[in-house]
Design a protein around this motif. Structure first.
Motif, short mmCIF file in Angstrom:
data_model
loop_
_atom_site.label_atom_id
_atom_site.label_comp_id
_atom_site.label_asym_id
_atom_site.label_seq_id
_atom_site.Cartn_x
_atom_site.Cartn_y
_atom_site.Cartn_z
N ASP A 10 0.83 -1.21 0.00
CA ASP A 10 0.00 0.00 0.00
C ASP A 10 0.86 1.26 0.00
OD1 ASP A 10 -2.32 -1.51 0.07
OD2 ASP A 10 -2.51 -1.42 2.26
N ASP A 11 0.64 2.11 -0.97
CA ASP A 11 1.35 3.39 -1.13
C ASP A 11 2.84 3.23 -1.45
OD1 ASP A 11 -0.86 5.25 -0.75
OD2 ASP A 11 -0.91 4.47 1.29
N THR A 12 3.24 1.97 -1.73
CA THR A 12 4.58 1.72 -2.26
C THR A 12 4.45 1.21 -3.70
OG1 THR A 12 5.55 1.26 -0.10
CG2 THR A 12 6.68 0.33 -2.02
N LEU A 13 3.56 0.23 -3.91
CA LEU A 13 3.32 -0.31 -5.26
C LEU A 13 2.06 0.28 -5.88
CD1 LEU A 13 4.08 -4.10 -4.64
CD2 LEU A 13 5.67 -2.30 -5.33
N TRP A 14 1.09 0.58 -5.03
CA TRP A 14 -0.20 1.08 -5.54
C TRP A 14 -0.82 2.09 -4.59
CZ3 TRP A 14 -0.36 -4.66 -5.21
CH2 TRP A 14 -0.77 -5.13 -3.96
N GLU A 15 -1.77 2.85 -5.13
CA GLU A 15 -2.48 3.87 -4.34
C GLU A 15 -3.27 3.20 -3.22
OE1 GLU A 15 -2.36 7.09 -4.74
OE2 GLU A 15 -1.99 7.56 -6.85
N ASN A 16 -3.36 3.88 -2.12
CA ASN A 16 -4.13 3.36 -0.99
C ASN A 16 -4.67 4.50 -0.12
OD1 ASN A 16 -4.86 1.30 1.13
ND2 ASN A 16 -3.36 2.49 2.28
N GLU A 17 -3.77 5.33 0.38
CA GLU A 17 -4.18 6.36 1.34
C GLU A 17 -5.22 7.31 0.75
OE1 GLU A 17 -3.79 6.56 4.47
OE2 GLU A 17 -4.54 8.60 4.76
N ILE A 120 5.43 -7.91 1.68
CA ILE A 120 5.03 -7.93 3.09
C ILE A 120 4.06 -6.77 3.30
CG2 ILE A 120 5.77 -7.93 5.49
CD1 ILE A 120 8.57 -8.70 4.60
N THR A 121 2.81 -7.12 3.53
CA THR A 121 1.78 -6.09 3.65
C THR A 121 0.92 -6.36 4.87
OG1 THR A 121 -0.07 -5.02 2.52
CG2 THR A 121 0.25 -7.35 2.05
N LYS A 122 0.44 -5.29 5.50
CA LYS A 122 -0.41 -5.51 6.66
C LYS A 122 -1.82 -5.05 6.33
CE LYS A 122 0.42 -1.10 8.99
NZ LYS A 122 1.11 -0.41 10.06
N SER A 139 2.98 -12.86 -9.85
CA SER A 139 3.99 -13.80 -10.33
C SER A 139 5.42 -13.32 -10.06
CB SER A 139 3.81 -14.05 -11.82
OG SER A 139 4.04 -12.84 -12.53
N TYR A 140 5.59 -12.05 -9.72
CA TYR A 140 6.96 -11.56 -9.47
C TYR A 140 7.45 -11.89 -8.06
CZ TYR A 140 6.12 -8.95 -13.72
OH TYR A 140 5.83 -8.62 -15.00
N PHE A 141 6.52 -12.31 -7.19
CA PHE A 141 6.91 -12.55 -5.80
C PHE A 141 7.02 -14.04 -5.52
CE2 PHE A 141 4.67 -8.45 -5.81
CZ PHE A 141 5.69 -7.66 -5.28
N SER A 142 8.16 -14.42 -4.92
CA SER A 142 8.32 -15.83 -4.56
C SER A 142 7.63 -16.11 -3.23
CB SER A 142 9.80 -16.20 -4.49
OG SER A 142 10.48 -15.33 -3.64
N HIS A 143 7.35 -15.05 -2.48
CA HIS A 143 6.71 -15.25 -1.19
C HIS A 143 5.87 -14.02 -0.84
CE1 HIS A 143 6.41 -17.56 2.48
NE2 HIS A 143 6.47 -16.43 3.15
N VAL A 144 4.70 -14.26 -0.24
CA VAL A 144 3.80 -13.15 0.15
C VAL A 144 3.41 -13.32 1.62
CG1 VAL A 144 1.56 -12.05 -0.23
CG2 VAL A 144 2.88 -12.92 -2.18
N GLU A 145 3.55 -12.26 2.38
CA GLU A 145 3.15 -12.28 3.80
C GLU A 145 2.11 -11.18 4.03
OE1 GLU A 145 4.15 -13.99 6.55
OE2 GLU A 145 5.89 -15.12 5.80
N VAL A 146 0.91 -11.55 4.46
CA VAL A 146 -0.07 -10.56 4.93
C VAL A 146 -0.08 -10.67 6.45
CG1 VAL A 146 -2.44 -9.74 4.84
CG2 VAL A 146 -1.44 -10.88 2.84
N VAL A 147 0.38 -9.62 7.10
CA VAL A 147 0.58 -9.67 8.55
C VAL A 147 -0.35 -8.69 9.26
CG1 VAL A 147 2.97 -10.47 8.39
CG2 VAL A 147 2.50 -8.00 8.34
N ARG A 177 7.55 3.97 10.08
CA ARG A 177 7.14 3.19 11.25
C ARG A 177 7.07 1.69 10.97
NH1 ARG A 177 2.46 1.02 13.55
NH2 ARG A 177 2.16 1.48 15.75
N SER A 178 6.54 1.33 9.80
CA SER A 178 6.24 -0.08 9.54
C SER A 178 7.27 -0.78 8.65
CB SER A 178 4.89 -0.20 8.84
OG SER A 178 3.86 0.27 9.66
N ASP A 179 7.85 -0.05 7.70
CA ASP A 179 8.72 -0.70 6.71
C ASP A 179 10.20 -0.48 6.96
OD1 ASP A 179 6.36 -1.32 5.23
OD2 ASP A 179 6.39 0.71 4.38
N ILE A 180 10.54 0.60 7.62
CA ILE A 180 11.94 1.02 7.67
C ILE A 180 12.57 0.78 9.04
CG2 ILE A 180 13.51 2.96 7.29
CD1 ILE A 180 11.87 2.05 4.75
#
Ligand SMILES: [Mg+2]
Length: 232
Positions: A10-17, A120-122, A139-147, A177-180
Protein backbone atom coordinates in the motif's frame (compact mmCIF):
# COMPACT_ATOMS: atom_id res chain seq x y z
CA UNK A 1 24.25 -9.13 -3.00
CA UNK A 2 20.95 -9.36 -1.15
CA UNK A 3 19.43 -12.81 -0.54
CA UNK A 4 15.92 -11.32 -0.45
CA UNK A 5 14.30 -8.03 -1.40
CA UNK A 6 10.89 -7.30 0.13
CA UNK A 7 8.33 -4.68 -0.79
CA UNK A 8 5.54 -3.04 1.09
CA UNK A 9 2.35 -2.86 -1.00
CA UNK A 10 0.00 0.00 0.00
CA UNK A 11 1.35 3.39 -1.13
CA UNK A 12 4.58 1.72 -2.26
CA UNK A 13 3.32 -0.31 -5.26
CA UNK A 14 -0.20 1.08 -5.54
CA UNK A 15 -2.48 3.87 -4.34
CA UNK A 16 -4.13 3.36 -0.99
CA UNK A 17 -4.18 6.36 1.34
CA UNK A 18 -6.08 8.46 -1.21
CA UNK A 19 -9.12 6.16 -0.82
CA UNK A 20 -9.08 6.62 2.95
CA UNK A 21 -8.97 10.39 2.47
CA UNK A 22 -11.85 10.20 -0.01
CA UNK A 23 -13.72 8.01 2.50
CA UNK A 24 -13.25 10.68 5.14
CA UNK A 25 -14.60 13.35 2.76
CA UNK A 26 -17.70 11.23 2.08
CA UNK A 27 -18.07 10.70 5.83
CA UNK A 28 -18.06 14.49 6.37
CA UNK A 29 -20.83 14.84 3.76
CA UNK A 30 -22.94 12.09 5.35
CA UNK A 31 -22.73 13.86 8.71
CA UNK A 32 -23.47 17.34 7.34
CA UNK A 33 -27.23 17.22 8.18
CA UNK A 34 -26.35 16.54 11.83
CA UNK A 35 -23.85 19.40 12.06
CA UNK A 36 -20.20 18.41 11.62
CA UNK A 37 -18.06 19.26 14.67
CA UNK A 38 -14.88 21.22 13.89
CA UNK A 39 -12.75 18.48 15.47
CA UNK A 40 -14.39 15.57 13.58
CA UNK A 41 -11.11 14.35 12.08
CA UNK A 42 -9.28 14.52 15.40
CA UNK A 43 -12.06 12.52 17.06
CA UNK A 44 -11.96 9.95 14.26
CA UNK A 45 -8.14 9.71 14.56
CA UNK A 46 -8.48 8.99 18.25
CA UNK A 47 -11.12 6.30 17.74
CA UNK A 48 -9.09 4.72 14.91
CA UNK A 49 -6.01 4.52 17.14
CA UNK A 50 -8.08 3.02 19.92
CA UNK A 51 -9.57 0.40 17.57
CA UNK A 52 -6.35 -0.83 15.91
CA UNK A 53 -5.51 -3.27 18.74
CA UNK A 54 -9.05 -4.71 18.42
CA UNK A 55 -9.64 -4.74 14.66
CA UNK A 56 -6.14 -4.38 13.19
CA UNK A 57 -5.34 -2.37 10.08
CA UNK A 58 -7.42 -1.95 6.96
CA UNK A 59 -10.82 -1.01 5.63
CA UNK A 60 -12.81 -3.14 8.11
CA UNK A 61 -11.23 -1.37 11.04
CA UNK A 62 -11.69 2.00 9.33
CA UNK A 63 -15.43 1.53 8.79
CA UNK A 64 -15.99 0.40 12.38
CA UNK A 65 -14.24 3.60 13.48
CA UNK A 66 -16.37 5.72 11.15
CA UNK A 67 -19.56 4.22 12.56
CA UNK A 68 -18.39 4.60 16.15
CA UNK A 69 -17.39 8.21 15.51
CA UNK A 70 -20.72 8.95 13.80
CA UNK A 71 -22.68 7.56 16.77
CA UNK A 72 -20.59 9.63 19.20
CA UNK A 73 -20.62 12.97 17.35
CA UNK A 74 -24.35 12.83 16.56
CA UNK A 75 -25.23 12.02 20.18
CA UNK A 76 -26.53 8.60 19.00
CA UNK A 77 -28.92 10.28 16.55
CA UNK A 78 -27.44 8.98 13.27
CA UNK A 79 -30.09 7.00 11.42
CA UNK A 80 -29.78 3.54 9.90
CA UNK A 81 -29.83 4.86 6.33
CA UNK A 82 -26.79 7.00 7.03
CA UNK A 83 -25.00 4.12 8.74
CA UNK A 84 -25.63 2.13 5.53
CA UNK A 85 -23.99 4.96 3.56
CA UNK A 86 -20.94 4.64 5.83
CA UNK A 87 -20.83 0.88 5.22
CA UNK A 88 -21.04 1.65 1.49
CA UNK A 89 -17.81 3.65 1.82
CA UNK A 90 -16.13 0.38 2.81
CA UNK A 91 -17.70 -1.52 -0.09
CA UNK A 92 -16.44 1.12 -2.49
CA UNK A 93 -12.92 0.91 -1.08
CA UNK A 94 -12.86 -2.90 -1.13
CA UNK A 95 -14.14 -3.04 -4.72
CA UNK A 96 -11.85 -0.31 -6.04
CA UNK A 97 -9.50 -1.22 -8.88
CA UNK A 98 -5.81 -1.35 -8.07
CA UNK A 99 -3.99 1.76 -9.32
CA UNK A 100 -0.33 0.86 -9.71
CA UNK A 101 2.26 3.61 -9.35
CA UNK A 102 4.50 4.41 -12.32
CA UNK A 103 7.45 2.10 -13.02
CA UNK A 104 6.24 -0.62 -10.65
CA UNK A 105 5.65 -3.44 -13.10
CA UNK A 106 8.89 -3.03 -15.16
CA UNK A 107 10.95 -2.60 -12.00
CA UNK A 108 9.58 -5.75 -10.38
CA UNK A 109 10.01 -7.63 -13.62
CA UNK A 110 13.67 -6.65 -13.82
CA UNK A 111 14.45 -7.29 -10.16
CA UNK A 112 12.65 -10.63 -10.04
CA UNK A 113 15.15 -11.94 -12.60
CA UNK A 114 18.02 -11.32 -10.18
CA UNK A 115 16.60 -11.63 -6.64
CA UNK A 116 13.88 -13.53 -4.80
CA UNK A 117 11.20 -10.90 -4.14
CA UNK A 118 8.80 -10.91 -1.21
CA UNK A 119 5.67 -8.86 -0.53
CA UNK A 120 5.03 -7.93 3.09
CA UNK A 121 1.78 -6.09 3.65
CA UNK A 122 -0.41 -5.51 6.66
CA UNK A 123 -4.18 -5.23 6.79
CA UNK A 124 -7.25 -7.31 6.08
CA UNK A 125 -6.20 -10.71 4.70
CA UNK A 126 -8.95 -10.99 2.09
CA UNK A 127 -8.58 -7.40 0.86
CA UNK A 128 -4.79 -7.60 0.59
CA UNK A 129 -4.97 -10.92 -1.29
CA UNK A 130 -7.61 -9.52 -3.64
CA UNK A 131 -5.52 -6.43 -4.36
CA UNK A 132 -2.47 -8.54 -5.13
CA UNK A 133 -4.47 -10.72 -7.51
CA UNK A 134 -6.00 -7.68 -9.23
CA UNK A 135 -2.62 -5.94 -9.47
CA UNK A 136 -1.28 -8.56 -11.88
CA UNK A 137 2.01 -8.52 -9.92
CA UNK A 138 1.63 -11.83 -8.09
CA UNK A 139 3.99 -13.80 -10.33
CA UNK A 140 6.96 -11.56 -9.47
CA UNK A 141 6.91 -12.55 -5.80
CA UNK A 142 8.32 -15.83 -4.56
CA UNK A 143 6.71 -15.25 -1.19
CA UNK A 144 3.80 -13.15 0.15
CA UNK A 145 3.15 -12.28 3.80
CA UNK A 146 -0.07 -10.56 4.93
CA UNK A 147 0.58 -9.67 8.55
CA UNK A 148 -1.46 -8.06 11.33
CA UNK A 149 1.28 -5.53 12.10
CA UNK A 150 4.86 -4.83 11.04
CA UNK A 151 7.00 -4.85 14.13
CA UNK A 152 10.61 -5.85 14.66
CA UNK A 153 9.29 -9.23 15.86
CA UNK A 154 7.23 -9.64 12.67
CA UNK A 155 10.32 -9.18 10.49
CA UNK A 156 12.44 -11.37 12.77
CA UNK A 157 9.89 -14.19 12.44
CA UNK A 158 9.65 -13.84 8.64
CA UNK A 159 13.44 -13.79 8.16
CA UNK A 160 13.86 -16.81 10.46
CA UNK A 161 11.28 -18.77 8.50
CA UNK A 162 12.90 -17.77 5.22
CA UNK A 163 16.38 -18.45 6.63
CA UNK A 164 17.58 -15.04 5.48
CA UNK A 165 20.21 -13.16 7.47
CA UNK A 166 19.05 -9.57 8.18
CA UNK A 167 22.27 -8.23 6.68
CA UNK A 168 21.27 -9.87 3.37
CA UNK A 169 17.74 -8.46 3.48
CA UNK A 170 16.43 -5.27 1.89
CA UNK A 171 12.97 -3.86 2.64
CA UNK A 172 11.44 -1.15 0.45
CA UNK A 173 8.45 0.89 1.58
CA UNK A 174 6.77 4.22 2.27
CA UNK A 175 6.30 3.97 6.04
CA UNK A 176 9.12 4.80 8.46
CA UNK A 177 7.14 3.19 11.25
CA UNK A 178 6.24 -0.08 9.54
CA UNK A 179 8.72 -0.70 6.71
CA UNK A 180 11.94 1.02 7.67
CA UNK A 181 12.70 1.39 11.39
CA UNK A 182 11.93 -2.20 12.53
CA UNK A 183 14.04 -3.63 9.68
CA UNK A 184 17.00 -1.33 10.47
CA UNK A 185 16.70 -2.24 14.16
CA UNK A 186 17.14 -5.89 13.19
CA UNK A 187 20.30 -5.12 11.23
CA UNK A 188 18.64 -5.22 7.81
CA UNK A 189 18.74 -2.67 4.99
CA UNK A 190 15.87 -0.37 4.04
CA UNK A 191 14.96 1.97 1.19
CA UNK A 192 12.39 4.59 2.08
CA UNK A 193 10.30 5.91 -0.82
CA UNK A 194 8.00 8.58 0.65
CA UNK A 195 4.46 8.61 -0.71
CA UNK A 196 2.59 11.81 -1.52
CA UNK A 197 -0.12 10.99 1.00
CA UNK A 198 0.71 9.59 4.40
CA UNK A 199 -1.50 8.47 7.27
CA UNK A 200 -0.43 10.28 10.46
CA UNK A 201 -0.18 6.93 12.25
CA UNK A 202 2.73 5.77 10.07
CA UNK A 203 4.99 8.79 10.53
CA UNK A 204 8.20 8.52 12.55
CA UNK A 205 11.57 10.28 12.51
CA UNK A 206 14.58 8.10 11.71
CA UNK A 207 16.70 7.64 14.83
CA UNK A 208 20.25 8.82 13.97
CA UNK A 209 21.86 5.58 15.09
CA UNK A 210 19.91 3.66 12.40
CA UNK A 211 21.13 5.80 9.47
CA UNK A 212 23.87 3.44 8.30
CA UNK A 213 21.73 0.99 6.29
CA UNK A 214 19.09 3.57 5.35
CA UNK A 215 18.53 5.02 1.89
CA UNK A 216 15.84 7.39 0.65
CA UNK A 217 14.82 7.41 -3.02
CA UNK A 218 12.11 9.27 -4.90
CA UNK A 219 10.85 6.55 -7.24
CA UNK A 220 10.80 2.78 -7.34
CA UNK A 221 12.72 2.59 -10.61
CA UNK A 222 15.74 4.20 -8.88
CA UNK A 223 16.10 0.99 -6.86
CA UNK A 224 17.63 -0.79 -9.85
CA UNK A 225 20.32 1.90 -10.28
CA UNK A 226 20.94 2.02 -6.56
CA UNK A 227 21.51 -1.74 -6.39
CA UNK A 228 23.97 -1.58 -9.30
CA UNK A 229 25.81 1.47 -7.92
CA UNK A 230 26.18 -0.12 -4.49
CA UNK A 231 27.26 -3.55 -5.69
CA UNK A 232 24.21 -5.13 -4.08
MG1 LIG B 1 2.64 1.36 2.79
Amino acid sequence: MFDMIAFDADDTLWENEVYYQQGRETFHRILEPYGVPADLDERLDKIENHNIPYFGYGVNSFVFSLIETAIAVTGEKINAGDIQKIVDIAHGMLDHKVDLFDHVEPTLKQLSGAYPLMLITKGDLLHQQNKLTRSGLESYFSHVEVVADKTRQTYDDILSRQQVNPDKFLMIGNSMRSDIIPVLELGGHAIYIPSKLMWFHEHRELPGELAQNFTELEHLEQVVEWLAANGK
